[in-house]
Write a protein that holds these residues in place. Structure first.
Motif, PDB file in Angstrom:
ATOM      1  N   GLY A 228     -13.547  -5.605  25.313  1.00 30.08           N
ATOM      2  CA  GLY A 228     -13.150  -5.701  26.714  1.00 30.08           C
ATOM      3  C   GLY A 228     -12.856  -7.104  27.180  1.00 30.08           C
ATOM      4  N   THR A 229     -12.792  -8.128  26.266  1.00 34.56           N
ATOM      5  CA  THR A 229     -12.590  -9.521  26.689  1.00 34.56           C
ATOM      6  C   THR A 229     -11.200 -10.042  26.392  1.00 34.56           C
ATOM      7  OG1 THR A 229     -13.410 -10.275  24.553  1.00 34.56           O
ATOM      8  CG2 THR A 229     -15.029 -10.040  26.338  1.00 34.56           C
ATOM      9  N   GLY A 230     -10.480  -9.456  25.502  1.00 34.25           N
ATOM     10  CA  GLY A 230      -9.166  -9.978  25.161  1.00 34.25           C
ATOM     11  C   GLY A 230      -8.290  -8.890  24.574  1.00 34.25           C
ATOM     12  N   ARG A 231      -7.134  -9.309  24.266  1.00 36.54           N
ATOM     13  CA  ARG A 231      -6.167  -8.365  23.693  1.00 36.54           C
ATOM     14  C   ARG A 231      -5.755  -8.875  22.322  1.00 36.54           C
ATOM     15  NH1 ARG A 231      -4.087  -4.731  27.128  1.00 36.54           N
ATOM     16  NH2 ARG A 231      -2.228  -4.506  25.807  1.00 36.54           N
ATOM     17  N   GLY A 232      -5.684  -7.971  21.357  1.00 42.32           N
ATOM     18  CA  GLY A 232      -5.245  -8.314  20.023  1.00 42.32           C
ATOM     19  C   GLY A 232      -4.076  -7.432  19.601  1.00 42.32           C
ATOM     20  N   GLU A 233      -3.524  -7.705  18.438  1.00 44.38           N
ATOM     21  CA  GLU A 233      -2.410  -6.927  17.898  1.00 44.38           C
ATOM     22  C   GLU A 233      -2.862  -6.218  16.635  1.00 44.38           C
ATOM     23  OE1 GLU A 233       0.852  -9.493  17.330  1.00 44.38           O
ATOM     24  OE2 GLU A 233       1.334  -9.659  19.461  1.00 44.38           O
ATOM     25  N   MET A 234      -2.303  -5.058  16.440  1.00 37.19           N
ATOM     26  CA  MET A 234      -2.664  -4.244  15.286  1.00 37.19           C
ATOM     27  C   MET A 234      -1.394  -3.668  14.678  1.00 37.19           C
ATOM     28  SD  MET A 234      -5.307  -1.048  15.085  1.00 37.19           S
ATOM     29  CE  MET A 234      -4.398  -0.223  16.389  1.00 37.19           C
ATOM     30  N   LEU A 235      -1.263  -3.760  13.334  1.00 37.84           N
ATOM     31  CA  LEU A 235      -0.098  -3.233  12.635  1.00 37.84           C
ATOM     32  C   LEU A 235      -0.189  -1.715  12.552  1.00 37.84           C
ATOM     33  CD1 LEU A 235       2.499  -3.844  11.025  1.00 37.84           C
ATOM     34  CD2 LEU A 235       1.061  -3.931   8.971  1.00 37.84           C
ATOM     35  N   MET A 236       0.922  -1.067  12.836  1.00 36.08           N
ATOM     36  CA  MET A 236       0.995   0.391  12.780  1.00 36.08           C
ATOM     37  C   MET A 236       1.827   0.809  11.559  1.00 36.08           C
ATOM     38  SD  MET A 236      -0.705   1.161  15.531  1.00 36.08           S
ATOM     39  CE  MET A 236      -0.319   2.890  15.819  1.00 36.08           C
ATOM     40  N   VAL A 237       1.545   1.990  11.069  1.00 36.87           N
ATOM     41  CA  VAL A 237       2.307   2.561   9.939  1.00 36.87           C
ATOM     42  C   VAL A 237       2.846   3.926  10.355  1.00 36.87           C
ATOM     43  CG1 VAL A 237       1.000   1.340   8.166  1.00 36.87           C
ATOM     44  CG2 VAL A 237       0.238   3.600   8.934  1.00 36.87           C
ATOM     45  N   GLN A 238       3.956   4.268   9.735  1.00 35.76           N
ATOM     46  CA  GLN A 238       4.576   5.580   9.955  1.00 35.76           C
ATOM     47  C   GLN A 238       4.385   6.434   8.702  1.00 35.76           C
ATOM     48  OE1 GLN A 238       8.638   4.637  10.900  1.00 35.76           O
ATOM     49  NE2 GLN A 238       8.210   4.229  13.052  1.00 35.76           N
ATOM     50  N   LEU A 239       3.833   7.581   8.883  1.00 32.86           N
ATOM     51  CA  LEU A 239       3.655   8.520   7.777  1.00 32.86           C
ATOM     52  C   LEU A 239       4.936   9.343   7.651  1.00 32.86           C
ATOM     53  CD1 LEU A 239      -0.004   9.712   8.479  1.00 32.86           C
ATOM     54  CD2 LEU A 239       0.801   7.693   7.227  1.00 32.86           C
ATOM     55  N   VAL A 240       5.593   9.251   6.484  1.00 34.80           N
ATOM     56  CA  VAL A 240       6.886   9.918   6.281  1.00 34.80           C
ATOM     57  C   VAL A 240       6.726  10.982   5.193  1.00 34.80           C
ATOM     58  CG1 VAL A 240       8.213   7.906   7.014  1.00 34.80           C
ATOM     59  CG2 VAL A 240       7.606   8.169   4.604  1.00 34.80           C
ATOM     60  N   ASP A 241       7.586  11.994   5.269  1.00 31.09           N
ATOM     61  CA  ASP A 241       7.563  13.042   4.245  1.00 31.09           C
ATOM     62  C   ASP A 241       8.555  12.702   3.143  1.00 31.09           C
ATOM     63  OD1 ASP A 241       9.971  13.460   5.513  1.00 31.09           O
ATOM     64  OD2 ASP A 241       9.782  15.648   5.569  1.00 31.09           O
ATOM     65  N   ASP A 242       8.806  13.654   2.232  1.00 34.46           N
ATOM     66  CA  ASP A 242       9.679  13.382   1.088  1.00 34.46           C
ATOM     67  C   ASP A 242      11.129  13.221   1.474  1.00 34.46           C
ATOM     68  OD1 ASP A 242       9.996  15.963   1.871  1.00 34.46           O
ATOM     69  OD2 ASP A 242       9.806  16.850  -0.112  1.00 34.46           O
ATOM     70  N   GLU A 243      11.506  13.558   2.706  1.00 36.07           N
ATOM     71  CA  GLU A 243      12.872  13.366   3.175  1.00 36.07           C
ATOM     72  C   GLU A 243      12.997  12.148   4.091  1.00 36.07           C
ATOM     73  OE1 GLU A 243      14.123  16.971   4.987  1.00 36.07           O
ATOM     74  OE2 GLU A 243      14.072  18.138   3.111  1.00 36.07           O
ATOM     75  N   SER A 271      18.736  -0.521   4.454  1.00 37.27           N
ATOM     76  CA  SER A 271      17.363  -0.039   4.582  1.00 37.27           C
ATOM     77  C   SER A 271      17.272   1.476   4.384  1.00 37.27           C
ATOM     78  CB  SER A 271      16.805  -0.426   5.952  1.00 37.27           C
ATOM     79  OG  SER A 271      17.613   0.132   6.989  1.00 37.27           O
ATOM     80  N   VAL A 272      18.254   2.214   4.865  1.00 40.19           N
ATOM     81  CA  VAL A 272      18.222   3.670   4.712  1.00 40.19           C
ATOM     82  C   VAL A 272      18.406   4.052   3.247  1.00 40.19           C
ATOM     83  CG1 VAL A 272      19.331   5.829   5.370  1.00 40.19           C
ATOM     84  CG2 VAL A 272      19.056   4.015   7.069  1.00 40.19           C
ATOM     85  N   GLU A 273      19.353   3.399   2.569  1.00 44.00           N
ATOM     86  CA  GLU A 273      19.571   3.699   1.153  1.00 44.00           C
ATOM     87  C   GLU A 273      18.352   3.303   0.313  1.00 44.00           C
ATOM     88  OE1 GLU A 273      23.131   1.912  -0.183  1.00 44.00           O
ATOM     89  OE2 GLU A 273      24.416   2.896   1.293  1.00 44.00           O
ATOM     90  N   ASN A 274      17.747   2.185   0.646  1.00 41.80           N
ATOM     91  CA  ASN A 274      16.554   1.760  -0.085  1.00 41.80           C
ATOM     92  C   ASN A 274      15.398   2.751   0.097  1.00 41.80           C
ATOM     93  OD1 ASN A 274      18.011  -0.501  -0.799  1.00 41.80           O
ATOM     94  ND2 ASN A 274      17.051  -1.852   0.723  1.00 41.80           N
ATOM     95  N   LEU A 275      15.241   3.214   1.316  1.00 36.56           N
ATOM     96  CA  LEU A 275      14.165   4.165   1.579  1.00 36.56           C
ATOM     97  C   LEU A 275      14.402   5.477   0.826  1.00 36.56           C
ATOM     98  CD1 LEU A 275      11.601   4.918   3.096  1.00 36.56           C
ATOM     99  CD2 LEU A 275      13.042   5.622   5.036  1.00 36.56           C
ATOM    100  N   ARG A 276      15.651   5.975   0.809  1.00 32.25           N
ATOM    101  CA  ARG A 276      15.950   7.222   0.097  1.00 32.25           C
ATOM    102  C   ARG A 276      15.736   7.070  -1.412  1.00 32.25           C
ATOM    103  NH1 ARG A 276      21.558   9.127   3.151  1.00 32.25           N
ATOM    104  NH2 ARG A 276      20.562   9.723   5.134  1.00 32.25           N
ATOM    105  N   ALA A 277      16.137   5.939  -1.991  1.00 26.29           N
ATOM    106  CA  ALA A 277      15.948   5.715  -3.424  1.00 26.29           C
ATOM    107  C   ALA A 277      14.471   5.620  -3.772  1.00 26.29           C
ATOM    108  CB  ALA A 277      16.682   4.449  -3.853  1.00 26.29           C
ATOM    109  N   THR A 278      13.691   4.946  -2.906  1.00 28.49           N
ATOM    110  CA  THR A 278      12.261   4.828  -3.158  1.00 28.49           C
ATOM    111  C   THR A 278      11.568   6.189  -3.096  1.00 28.49           C
ATOM    112  OG1 THR A 278      12.300   2.610  -2.199  1.00 28.49           O
ATOM    113  CG2 THR A 278      10.162   3.682  -2.403  1.00 28.49           C
ATOM    114  N   LEU A 279      11.943   7.004  -2.124  1.00 24.88           N
ATOM    115  CA  LEU A 279      11.349   8.346  -2.014  1.00 24.88           C
ATOM    116  C   LEU A 279      11.763   9.243  -3.175  1.00 24.88           C
ATOM    117  CD1 LEU A 279      11.722   8.970   1.823  1.00 24.88           C
ATOM    118  CD2 LEU A 279       9.622   8.485   0.554  1.00 24.88           C
TER     119      LEU A 279
END
Length: 360
Positions: A228-243, A271-279
């Motif tokens: 309750g004394t300050g504000r910090g930052e936190m990294l978020m992740v997105q959970l993606v399926d096989d598509e 970025s889209v092509e890289n993500l599809r190849a990685t999946l």
């Protein structure tokens, strides 16, 4: 001259000892008509020839129908009355009918009975079909009264019901299951849906949701208050399926255990092509490699790399690097990598599966 000789004219011939005399016939030769007498006297005039009997030709009888000629009776001449048709012609006797009147009546009765039976069977079939059609379409038990939904976890039930309950009150047989399935599939977290009829009066919807297969670091950060004394930052992740569809967004520290991380730079040109190849590589890994996968990433479609947990009992958190290359020949690369992992090393290169290499 003996008394038994027959040389003189007018005498009766006596008995002779010749064979002809023994048969009882006269030995005198037969006279020819018009010839000289046996006495040897000649009158000087030629003997008149006896007239020949005139031969009477049989008259032609009329031919019978069918082209067959009547056969003439042998030994009996045809009289003029018969040949000229003077005698009355009698009609042939009337033959007895082959089928009696009683048999014909029985046959007609059988035909009528068979016809009535055929009409009765046809009418019964038509009535049954009409009754079945009415029962399947317009009867109350064939109307959609309720909607059953199964397979929901992340998807809201209200969204699915809103897409499926448009068929309530309609005929279950004529329910538009394809349209209902299309509306449910438009929901982002629905991967597949199957709509079926369940008698009586139930429309069943079975949903297959999208399941996350990797955690993709998100460029979005969220503020978080600490004590309750300050504000910090936190990294978020997105959970993606096989598509590559985002199933859920959560903090990186709460990533589900066993879910590998995807390191792909977002917002770039490829970025889209890289993500599809990685999946594609992630989905093609066998179970022995998938269980050890901790991270996968790429900076280009042909520069994919893997991080696997090393099979060391003393250092379970230690990882090894695998240079995978592009997404082609995935089965062959996985087989070669499985054999190479038996050797202790830090880096395994299977970009060319025909010539793999390791580095300590």
């Amino acid at each position: 001259m003996t008394p038994n000789s027959s040389s003189g004219p007018g005498r009766r011939p006596g008995r002779s000892s010749s064979p002809r005399a023994a048969t009882g016939r006269s030995a005198a030769p037969r006279r020819k008509p018009g010839g000289p007498s046996s006495s040897g006297k000649s009158t000087g005039k030629p003997a008149a020839k006896a007239p020949r009997p005139t031969e009477r030709k049989p008259e032609r009888q009329p031919e019978r129908k069918g082209g067959r000629k009547p056969t003439a009776k042998v030994g009996r001449p045809v009289s003029a009355s018969h040949s000229t048709g003077l005698l009355p012609q009698y009609a042939p006797a009337r033959t007895r009918p082959v089928v009696s009147q009683t048999s014909a009546q029985r046959f007609a009765a059988k035909v009528r009975a068979r016809r009535r039976r055929r009409v009765l069977i046809t009418t019964s079939i038509v009535l049954v079909l009409l009754a079945g059609g009415w029962g399947a379409i317009f009867s109350p038990w064939a109307t959609v009264e309720q909607v059953e939904i199964a397979g929901l976890d992340r998807v809201k039930e209200t969204d699915v019901r809103a897409a499926a309950e448009t068929e309530l009150g309609h005929s279950l047989l004529l329910a538009r299951t394809a349209e209902v399935g299309g509306r449910v599939e438009q929901l982002r977290l629905v991967k597949n849906v199957q709509v079926s009829r369940a008698w009586p009066g139930t429309l069943r919807v079975e949903v297959t949701e999208r399941e996350p297969v990797a955690a993709l670091p998100s460029s979005r950060v969220a503020g978080n208050s600490t004590s309750g004394t300050g504000r910090g930052e936190m990294l978020m992740v997105q959970l993606v399926d096989d598509e590559g569809v985002v199933v859920e967004t959560r903090p990186a520290r709460s990533t589900p255990k066993g879910l590998p991380r995807i390191d792909v730079a977002l917002g770039q040109k490829q970025s889209v092509e890289n993500l599809r190849a990685t999946l594609a590589v992630r989905n093609g890994l066998p179970k022995n490699l998938d269980d050890r996968l901790t991270a996968i990433g790429t900076s280009s479609p042909d520069g994919i790399w893997l991080k696997l947990a090393a099979p060391l009992k003393n250092a379970p958190k230690r990882t090894v690097l695998v240079q995978w290359g592009d997404s082609e020949n995935g089965a062959q690369k996985a087989e070669v990598l499985t054999a190479l992992l038996r050797q202790k090393a830090r880096t395994y290169d299977v970009r060319a599966p025909e010539m793999p290499s390791i580095a300590s």
